[in-house]
Design an enzyme around this catalytic site. Structure first.
Site, short mmCIF file in Angstrom:
data_model
loop_
_atom_site.label_atom_id
_atom_site.label_comp_id
_atom_site.label_asym_id
_atom_site.label_seq_id
_atom_site.Cartn_x
_atom_site.Cartn_y
_atom_site.Cartn_z
N TYR B 119 0.82 -1.22 0.00
CA TYR B 119 0.00 0.00 0.00
C TYR B 119 0.85 1.27 0.00
O TYR B 119 0.32 2.36 -0.22
CB TYR B 119 -0.96 0.01 1.20
N LYS B 166 5.04 -13.92 5.15
CA LYS B 166 5.51 -14.80 4.09
C LYS B 166 7.02 -14.62 3.98
O LYS B 166 7.57 -14.32 2.91
CB LYS B 166 4.76 -14.46 2.78
N ASP B 198 0.01 -18.34 3.53
CA ASP B 198 -0.74 -19.36 2.78
C ASP B 198 -1.26 -20.45 3.73
O ASP B 198 -2.41 -20.88 3.63
CB ASP B 198 0.09 -19.95 1.63
N ASP B 222 -5.69 -7.49 4.66
CA ASP B 222 -6.82 -7.22 3.77
C ASP B 222 -7.47 -8.52 3.32
O ASP B 222 -8.68 -8.71 3.46
CB ASP B 222 -6.28 -6.45 2.54
N ASP B 226 -10.91 -10.65 4.93
CA ASP B 226 -12.04 -10.91 4.03
C ASP B 226 -12.33 -12.40 3.95
O ASP B 226 -13.49 -12.80 3.81
CB ASP B 226 -11.75 -10.34 2.63
C1 IPM Z 1 -10.99 -0.27 -1.01
C2 IPM Z 1 -9.63 -0.86 -0.72
C3 IPM Z 1 -8.54 0.12 -1.07
C4 IPM Z 1 -9.51 -1.35 0.72
C5 IPM Z 1 -8.14 -1.97 1.00
O1 IPM Z 1 -7.57 -2.68 0.16
O2 IPM Z 1 -7.63 -1.72 2.10
C6 IPM Z 1 -10.58 -2.35 1.15
O3 IPM Z 1 -10.43 -3.57 0.50
C7 IPM Z 1 -10.49 -2.56 2.63
O4 IPM Z 1 -10.07 -3.64 3.07
O5 IPM Z 1 -10.81 -1.63 3.38
C1 IPM Z 2 7.48 -23.21 -0.19
C2 IPM Z 2 7.00 -21.92 -0.82
C3 IPM Z 2 8.15 -21.14 -1.36
C4 IPM Z 2 5.93 -22.18 -1.88
C5 IPM Z 2 5.43 -20.90 -2.50
O1 IPM Z 2 5.23 -19.89 -1.81
O2 IPM Z 2 5.21 -20.90 -3.73
C6 IPM Z 2 4.71 -22.99 -1.41
O3 IPM Z 2 3.95 -22.26 -0.50
C7 IPM Z 2 3.89 -23.38 -2.60
O4 IPM Z 2 2.77 -22.84 -2.75
O5 IPM Z 2 4.33 -24.20 -3.40
#
Ligand code: IPM
Ligand code: IPM
Lengths: 326, 326
Positions: B119, B166, B198, B222, B226
């Site tokens: 951001y 990450k 992840d 974010d 969600d």
């Molecule tokens: C509208 C957008 C810029 C905003 C963000 O990404 O922060 C929204 O998704 C949020 O989470 O408030």
């Molecule tokens: C181990 C890691 C680097 C890898 C990635 O982030 O791509 C894993 O999470 C995947 O999705 O294969």
């Protein structure tokens, strides 16, 4: 002439599920298997998680089946994706009848950009307080992914695909990604629907049937495919393919599972399903289908490993799959 | 002396749910409300989505209640976060008895870094093919967030919090974030658990009770909040607070809902719950609890809007909340 398949078991349960998948490949085809090493164990021995020899072997092969790596995962899998020139990471995430899932109606495929984004990895420590990472997005990589996506949906008989991005914030980079992908799709007569990355996360939980083929930047694909894994009951069943122009590497999405490694009780399904993707890649569509059907049948009413609430071991599940091959 | 609360309805259902929340604030306290404009509508009139006057009014207020903005959302909300000097976005995501949820046991709070990461927004078009974005992570912003998180878990009586990152890929930037957050927590005697971004996405679907307070970089916060919204049944019920050193802005996580805007049928719960967070921020803890309890009671067995399967309108739900205040 038989194709050469490189086999890298890696660490942890990789050593258990990869042999299971190899036995299935042996049952349906005539392949030459070449073993190679990567991961924590080889690093401990040699100082290198990914020996140059392994890199070269993978780069020269027709296809590679990879298990998992532990602490060294990023040092192994990211360069191996480069070794096969992989521009797309194909990650199907579907629920299977007979397997508990948060969202049993989930049936998605993520097509994840596999070369750039934050993974391009230019990081700098600019001061004691400040570090930066340069996120990279190119039109060429985005177009390449989109071309693959168009072919993919045409083969699958879909009308179009969803494009995930966060171009409302990353206007220039994800804007470039979105424009390139949408342009290619328009040129190919393929429909696209744009979905913001955060909105996708909400919507896929509420109703995963809204989506089928989901085209994403690298990190979005990483996180959102793992989210979909959660919806179908965990990483245990998800295969993946790192596809390049004429080479590819296949791996279960799960990791080394240190809690159960060495006990012979790991679920081999994701590795075997990865082998099915490998068969497809090499042009053995019937054999791939044969393997997939056998795995599905076992998941539905065959022996199951502890992660699916059963008490069968890896060998018993593998034997059941072999037994149910056509 | 009564506190000054700036009220920005914005666009779409913001114009319906913000007045509902204001009527609840009026019922429990004595505040001075100052109206300000932002969003698509004011942009159409004046050419600016966020007039300087609005920015200044928000920057000088004790607190702001914001509804939603349409196409211009990013142009409005990102600068407004800066206007209040917000270093943390507090996003509770919990399921409510009586409301359908994918994971009814979800009860999480995300503490999202609110100033930097992707951001920070330094983007460059380097060639016809290539654009970059500079992701920014500072120790100071990460420490600031961690200090807030430590106070937060102590107030809530939690032992510790989870840190999402990450850093296996973004080693320098997310490594800096992780180290700064963990160091502050250690210094304060607060426990932390590290979770890869992840892996969090998978695990929260499988069992959200593993997590309580989740500290994240900006984009991770974010997307993952969600995701949690999806698990509790949608964005309709989620409030949020953009907290700065001595000012704050409160907003429902949902958007303008163009499909139902203008019909008077929007669910006012998220806006009213945002008003409750505002009351907490101003030091009216009892009043905040009073409002929350009334909303929960209505959600459980009161009139409900269409998004929750009912046919009550915004006014009827608001009246029920007012009626159930202590
Ligand atoms: C509208 C957008 C810029 C905003 C963000 O990404 O922060 C929204 O998704 C949020 O989470 O408030
Ligand atoms: C181990 C890691 C680097 C890898 C990635 O982030 O791509 C894993 O999470 C995947 O999705 O294969």
């Amino acid at each position: 002439m038989s194709e050469e398949i490189v086999v890298i078991e890696g660490d942890g349960i990789g050593r258990e599920v990869v042999p299971a998948a190899v036995s299935v490949l042996e049952a349906v085809g005539d392949f030459e298997f070449v073993e190679a090493e990567a991961g924590d164990a080889v690093k401990e021995e040699t100082g290198e998680a990914l020996p140059q020899e392994t890199y070269d072997t993978v780069a020269d092969a027709d296809a590679t089946l990879f298990g998992a790596a532990g602490e060294t995962a990023a040092d192994v899998i990211l360069p191996l994706r480069t070794a096969v020139g992989s521009f797309v990471n194909v990650r199907p995430a579907r629920a299977y009848p007979g397997v508990d899932a948060v969202r049993p109606e989930t049936d998605l495929v993520f097509l994840r950009e596999n070369t750039e984004g934050v993974y391009a990895g230019h990081e700098d420590r600019l001061s004691d307080d400040l570090s930066t990472l340069t996120r990279v997005v190119t039109t060429s990589a985005s177009e390449r992914l989109a071309e693959y996506a168009c072919e993919y949906v045409e083969e699958q008989g879909n009308d179009g695909f969803q494009v995930v991005h966060k171009a409302n914030v990353m206007r220039e980079t994800d804007g470039r990604f979105r424009d390139a992908v949408v342009d290619v799709a328009e040129g190919a007569g393929v429909e696209t629907e744009e979905v913001l990355m955060d909105a996708f996360a909400t919507r896929v939980c509420l109703d995963p049937t809204q989506f089928d083929v989901v085209v994403c930047p690298n990190l979005a694909g990483d996180v959102l495919s793992d989210l979909a894994a959660g919806l179908v009951g965990g990483l245990g069943l998800l295969p993946s393919a790192n596809v390049g122009p004429d080479n590819a590497l296949f791996e279960p999405v799960h990791g080394t599972a240190p809690d159960i490694a060495g006990e012979g009780v790991a679920n081999p399904s994701a590795a075997i399903l990865s082998a099915a993707m490998l068969l497809d890649h090499l042009g053995y569509a019937d054999e791939a289908e044969n393997v997939r059907t056998a795995v599905e049948s076992v998941l539905e009413d065959g022996p199951r490993t502890a992660d699916l609430g059963g008490d069968a071991d890896t060998e018993a599940v593998t034997a059941a799959v072999l037994d149910r091959l056509d």
